[in-house]
Design a protein around this motif. Structure first.
Motif, short mmCIF file in Angstrom:
data_model
loop_
_atom_site.label_atom_id
_atom_site.label_comp_id
_atom_site.label_asym_id
_atom_site.label_seq_id
_atom_site.Cartn_x
_atom_site.Cartn_y
_atom_site.Cartn_z
N ASP A 146 -28.43 58.99 -38.66
CA ASP A 146 -28.91 59.70 -37.50
C ASP A 146 -28.35 58.89 -36.10
O ASP A 146 -29.15 58.50 -35.25
CB ASP A 146 -30.40 59.91 -37.55
N LEU A 148 -25.15 59.25 -33.24
CA LEU A 148 -23.86 60.04 -32.47
C LEU A 148 -23.19 59.21 -31.91
O LEU A 148 -23.55 58.68 -30.69
CB LEU A 148 -24.80 61.28 -31.82
N LEU A 179 -30.21 59.27 -32.78
CA LEU A 179 -30.91 60.87 -32.59
C LEU A 179 -32.29 60.62 -33.02
O LEU A 179 -32.61 59.90 -34.04
CB LEU A 179 -29.92 61.62 -33.71
N GLU A 180 -32.98 61.31 -32.06
CA GLU A 180 -34.64 61.31 -32.39
C GLU A 180 -34.76 61.99 -33.47
O GLU A 180 -34.29 62.79 -33.84
CB GLU A 180 -35.25 61.71 -31.14
N THR A 189 -35.46 57.30 -26.41
CA THR A 189 -34.24 57.32 -26.52
C THR A 189 -33.76 55.98 -26.88
O THR A 189 -34.19 55.01 -26.24
CB THR A 189 -33.47 57.86 -25.21
N ASP A 227 -26.38 65.09 -18.35
CA ASP A 227 -26.54 66.35 -19.26
C ASP A 227 -25.26 67.29 -19.03
O ASP A 227 -24.98 68.21 -19.59
CB ASP A 227 -27.59 67.30 -19.11
N GLN A 231 -21.62 66.71 -25.08
CA GLN A 231 -22.11 66.31 -26.38
C GLN A 231 -23.60 66.10 -26.35
O GLN A 231 -24.57 66.02 -27.03
CB GLN A 231 -21.43 64.99 -26.79
N LEU A 232 -23.89 65.48 -25.15
CA LEU A 232 -25.33 65.23 -24.92
C LEU A 232 -26.25 66.69 -24.65
O LEU A 232 -27.44 66.69 -25.08
CB LEU A 232 -25.93 64.09 -23.71
N GLN A 234 -25.50 69.22 -25.83
CA GLN A 234 -25.81 69.88 -27.19
C GLN A 234 -26.91 69.44 -27.94
O GLN A 234 -27.65 70.02 -28.60
CB GLN A 234 -24.58 69.64 -28.08
N GLN A 235 -27.33 68.01 -27.74
CA GLN A 235 -28.31 67.35 -28.23
C GLN A 235 -29.75 67.84 -27.59
O GLN A 235 -30.71 67.37 -28.01
CB GLN A 235 -28.26 65.78 -28.31
N THR A 237 -30.41 66.12 -24.88
CA THR A 237 -30.93 64.60 -24.28
C THR A 237 -30.03 64.50 -23.25
O THR A 237 -28.64 64.99 -23.03
CB THR A 237 -30.39 63.73 -25.55
#
Ligand code: 3EB
Length: 303
Positions: A146, A148, A179-180, A189, A227, A231-232, A234-235, A237
């Motif tokens: 987990d 990224l 990843l949380e 985080t 943001d 890539q972030l 999408q998460q 986060t």
């Protein structure tokens, strides 16, 4: 492990404490004739020790990384999380050879290639000068998947730098995010920021101008963790500069210390006690300053 990161003018060695889950099962060991040591703690492992010799940089770095990756594969630590590489005489170019840093990158890249590790598995990293006699460093890996690895749209992935920066590109990601896990439990985080310099695309920006280099690299960091980075986004986060627990500030010239510190405190509003300065050479001879850091926010309290 003692890693001297200061020039003679301010010879203070630096002690780093690593904390792990105290309840987890622990085991220790060493490889390559005690050149490298490891501590396993539950799902994580920390390697530390010698990553190469100046006499035969490519071959010795290949051997060290190959042995680490072999051990990780055997023990089931399949995720590379974060590595640090401390390289003496990093900008030196021995006669008839390539720069020490580029030679190191070659050995490291060949070890990754040989073990079938592709570019998307490369961890956040730092590759920086030091006042040691050998190449040293440490590396964290995990049994968990987990994590990224994150790239910065403002910068070329380091593993795609063109050949003018060395025969084999540097093997690292711009950052690694933990990843949380869901399970209704906010863990906060955790993010490892790689060494970040004044590079846009693959090019050094503002050679000779430490103020503008610092602005460009801080904008790189801000964008990477925001943001605006797909890539972030999408998460779901994103992070802020104030979320960092600490920054390490690597700077080439002792005379630039005052201005770098002032700009970080005043323009970038970084708290003074989060900054740790190290006066060392940086991997490209036109880079004057580089920052890395960690975010480890505990997240909202459980109800
Ligand atoms: C750069 O962006 C600056 O070789 O592991 C930063 C982070 C740098 C890691 C490494 C090098 C490394 O290319 C240098």
């Amino acid at each position: 492990m003692g890693i001297s990161m200061q020039s003679d003018s301010c010879a203070v060695d630096f002690v780093e404490n690593w904390n792990g889950d105290s309840g987890a099962e622990t085991s220790i060991g060493s490889i390559l004739d005690e050149q490298l040591h490891y501590i396993e703690l539950g799902d994580e492992i920390l390697f530390f020790g010698q990553l190469g010799r100046l006499e035969d940089v490519e071959a010795s770095s290949f051997q060290a990384y190959n042995a680490i990756l072999d051990t990780l594969q055997q023990k089931g630590f399949h995720t590379l999380v974060r590595s640090w590489n401390f390289i003496p005489q990093i900008n030196h170019c021995p006669e008839g050879a390539i720069e020490i840093y580029q030679d190191f990158c070659k050995g490291r890249a060949l070890a990754f290639d040989g073990r079938g590790i592709d570019e998307f598995q490369l961890p956040a990293a730092t590759g920086i000068g030091a006042y040691t006699t050998a190449i040293t460093g440490y590396l964290v890996a995990s049994k968990r998947a987990d994590y990224l690895h994150v790239e910065n749209p403002l910068q070329s992935p380091a593993y795609k730098y063109p050949p003018k920066y060395g025969p084999k590109s540097p093997s690292f990601a711009r950052g690694t995010l933990h990843l949380e896990s869901g399970h209704g439990r906010a863990q906060g985080t955790r993010f490892f920021l790689s060494g970040t310099a004044s590079i846009r695309g693959a090019e050094t920006m503002w050679p000779g101008d430490v103020r503008r280099q610092l602005t460009t690299l801080m904008e790189n960091i801000r964008y990477l963790i925001s943001d605006e980075n797909p890539q972030l986004a999408q998460q779901g986060t994103s992070m802020n500069l104030e979320d960092f627990d600490h920054f390490k500030v690597y700077f080439r010239h002792a005379k630039d210390y005052d201005i770098i510190r002032k700009l970080l405190l005043e323009d970038w509003q970084i708290a003074a006690d989060k900054l740790h300065f190290m006066n060392v050479d940086i991997c490209r001879s036109d880079l004057l300053v580089e920052l890395e850091g960690c975010i480890n926010s505990s997240g909202p309290a459980e109800i």
